[in-house]
Design an enzyme around this catalytic site. Structure first.
Site, PDB file in Angstrom:
ATOM      1  N   CYS A 101      61.221  18.219  66.637  1.00  0.00           N
ATOM      2  CA  CYS A 101      61.845  17.651  67.829  1.00  0.00           C
ATOM      3  C   CYS A 101      61.222  16.276  68.053  1.00  0.00           C
ATOM      4  CB  CYS A 101      61.590  18.555  69.033  1.00  0.00           C
ATOM      5  SG  CYS A 101      62.095  17.826  70.610  1.00  0.00           S
ATOM      6  N   CYS A 104      58.996  16.222  71.581  1.00  0.00           N
ATOM      7  CA  CYS A 104      57.709  16.909  71.752  1.00  0.00           C
ATOM      8  C   CYS A 104      57.023  17.263  70.439  1.00  0.00           C
ATOM      9  CB  CYS A 104      57.888  18.167  72.607  1.00  0.00           C
ATOM     10  SG  CYS A 104      58.826  19.497  71.805  1.00  0.00           S
ATOM     11  N   CYS A 126      68.080  23.884  58.342  1.00  0.00           N
ATOM     12  CA  CYS A 126      67.782  25.308  58.443  1.00  0.00           C
ATOM     13  C   CYS A 126      66.767  25.467  59.582  1.00  0.00           C
ATOM     14  CB  CYS A 126      67.210  25.776  57.107  1.00  0.00           C
ATOM     15  SG  CYS A 126      66.882  27.530  57.025  1.00  0.00           S
TER      16      CYS A 126
END
Length: 139
Positions: A101, A104, A126
């Site tokens: 991400c 974060c 995936c």
């Protein structure tokens, strides 16, 4: 190798442990993997947005989700190019590309290319279900 930008959301380890349950923490913060075919979103067809379970940032959309039959939710592209960070991962004796991400830096899964799926990008993101939170579309 270029460095990745610092996360916009940084929390101390004990704060992450308060925010996430032990299974979520193991995958999102320690780069673990859920067992194949056990995740909440592996076969989900619900339309909506898939957000980071750790911080809520939009990562993927159901319009880019496809059935790869690999045991984890698969997407052919993130919702926007800045949503994720890709970095080399040579753990486990193989070369892969880890997906994080961008907000974060939580571990989401891996991306694979050139597997021959009939998608516009020929990529398979995936992603662990436990790394995601589905926000269904409001119709």
């Amino acid at each position: 190798m270029s460095s990745i930008p610092a996360p916009k959301l940084e929390l101390a380890d004990d704060e992450w442990r308060k925010r996430l349950n032990p299974a979520e923490y193991a995958v999102l913060r320690q780069a673990g993997t859920e067992r194949p075919f056990t995740g909440e979103y592996t076969d989900t067809k619900t339309e909506g947005i898939y957000a980071c379970r750790a911080c809520g940032t939009e990562l993927f959309r159901s319009t880019e989700k496809f059935e790869s039959h690999c045991g984890w939710p698969s997407f052919f592209d993130p919702s926007h190019s800045e949503a994720v960070i890709l970095r080399p991962d040579d753990s486990g004796g193989m070369h892969r590309v880890e997906v994080l991400c961008a907000n974060c830096h939580s571990h989401l899964g891996h991306v694979f290319s050139g597997e021959g799926y009939p998608t516009p990008t020929d990529q398979r993101y995936c992603i662990n279900s436990i790394s995601l939170k589905l926000v269904p579309s409001q119709e």
